[in-house]
Design a protein around this motif. Structure first.
Motif, short mmCIF file in Angstrom:
data_model
loop_
_atom_site.label_atom_id
_atom_site.label_comp_id
_atom_site.label_asym_id
_atom_site.label_seq_id
_atom_site.Cartn_x
_atom_site.Cartn_y
_atom_site.Cartn_z
N LEU A 90 -22.66 -19.89 -13.96
CA LEU A 90 -22.09 -20.58 -15.11
C LEU A 90 -23.11 -20.53 -16.23
N SER A 91 -22.70 -20.07 -17.40
CA SER A 91 -23.61 -20.00 -18.53
C SER A 91 -22.81 -19.90 -19.82
N TYR A 92 -23.27 -20.61 -20.84
CA TYR A 92 -22.73 -20.32 -22.16
C TYR A 92 -23.07 -18.88 -22.48
N ASN A 93 -22.18 -18.20 -23.16
CA ASN A 93 -22.40 -16.77 -23.43
C ASN A 93 -23.55 -16.49 -24.38
N SER A 94 -24.09 -17.52 -25.02
CA SER A 94 -25.24 -17.34 -25.92
C SER A 94 -26.32 -18.40 -25.65
N ASP A 95 -26.45 -18.85 -24.41
CA ASP A 95 -27.39 -19.93 -24.04
C ASP A 95 -28.75 -19.72 -24.70
N PHE A 96 -29.11 -20.61 -25.61
CA PHE A 96 -30.34 -20.43 -26.39
C PHE A 96 -31.60 -20.62 -25.55
N VAL A 97 -31.57 -21.45 -24.52
CA VAL A 97 -32.76 -21.70 -23.70
C VAL A 97 -33.06 -20.49 -22.81
N ALA A 132 -27.22 -9.36 -26.90
CA ALA A 132 -27.96 -8.77 -25.77
C ALA A 132 -27.88 -9.68 -24.55
N PHE A 133 -27.95 -10.99 -24.76
CA PHE A 133 -27.84 -11.93 -23.65
C PHE A 133 -26.46 -11.83 -23.01
N GLU A 134 -25.43 -11.79 -23.84
CA GLU A 134 -24.06 -11.68 -23.31
C GLU A 134 -23.89 -10.36 -22.56
N ASP A 135 -24.47 -9.28 -23.07
CA ASP A 135 -24.45 -8.01 -22.33
C ASP A 135 -25.04 -8.20 -20.94
N GLY A 136 -26.14 -8.94 -20.85
CA GLY A 136 -26.78 -9.19 -19.57
C GLY A 136 -25.91 -10.01 -18.63
N LEU A 137 -25.23 -11.02 -19.16
CA LEU A 137 -24.34 -11.81 -18.32
C LEU A 137 -23.25 -10.95 -17.69
N TYR A 138 -22.64 -10.11 -18.51
CA TYR A 138 -21.55 -9.28 -18.00
C TYR A 138 -22.06 -8.18 -17.07
N ARG A 165 -31.84 -17.51 -23.07
CA ARG A 165 -32.04 -16.35 -23.95
C ARG A 165 -33.49 -16.28 -24.42
N ALA A 166 -34.05 -17.41 -24.85
CA ALA A 166 -35.43 -17.43 -25.32
C ALA A 166 -36.42 -17.25 -24.17
N PHE A 167 -36.15 -17.89 -23.04
CA PHE A 167 -37.06 -17.81 -21.89
C PHE A 167 -37.24 -16.37 -21.42
N PHE A 168 -36.14 -15.63 -21.35
CA PHE A 168 -36.22 -14.25 -20.88
C PHE A 168 -36.46 -13.24 -22.00
N GLY A 169 -36.55 -13.72 -23.24
CA GLY A 169 -36.89 -12.85 -24.35
C GLY A 169 -35.78 -11.93 -24.83
N PHE A 170 -34.53 -12.34 -24.66
CA PHE A 170 -33.44 -11.52 -25.19
C PHE A 170 -33.53 -11.51 -26.71
N PRO A 171 -33.34 -10.35 -27.33
CA PRO A 171 -33.49 -10.25 -28.78
C PRO A 171 -32.37 -10.92 -29.58
N GLY A 172 -31.31 -11.31 -28.93
CA GLY A 172 -30.22 -11.96 -29.64
C GLY A 172 -29.10 -12.33 -28.69
#
Length: 104
Positions: free
Chosen positions: A10-17, A29-35, A19-26
């Motif tokens: 379970l994750s918001y598709n743009s989870d800011f925490v 990119a984070f949503e790409d990783g979730l899918y 996303r920042a922790f793993f260094g996603f550039p935006g």
């Protein structure tokens, strides 16, 4: 990949925490990783719930009942998962051209 265990993500598709922790550039990119993670999971015993937003938690808050994807709340998704009926919500990744509110 254990058929005797279930896995839920379970994750918001743009989870800011996260996303920042793993260094996603935006957010994209984070949503790409979730899918990508979803695509690697066995569909018979796993499920995902990706609501729109950049929040971080919803399990211990009122958002557990109010956060929805396609009319299904986190609470309802969790109950189905525990009952042995995991699902992926949204069922397909929304297109970039689709308004965000369309899947909430």
């Amino acid at each position: 990949n254990n058929p005797n265990r279930s896995f839920g993500l379970l994750s918001y598709n743009s989870d800011f925490v996260i996303r920042a922790f793993f260094g996603f550039p935006g957010a994209s990119a984070f949503e790409d990783g979730l899918y990508a993670v979803r695509a690697s999971l066995p569909p018979s015993n796993s499920g995902t719930f990706f609501p729109n937003g950049d929040g971080h938690t919803f399990l211990l808050s009122p958002e557990f009942y109010s956060t929805r994807v396609g009319g299904t709340s986190v609470a309802d998704w969790t109950a189905s998962f525990v009952a042995g009926a995991p699902t992926d919500l949204p069922a397909t990744r929304p297109s970039v051209a689709e308004p965000l509110a369309a899947v909430e």
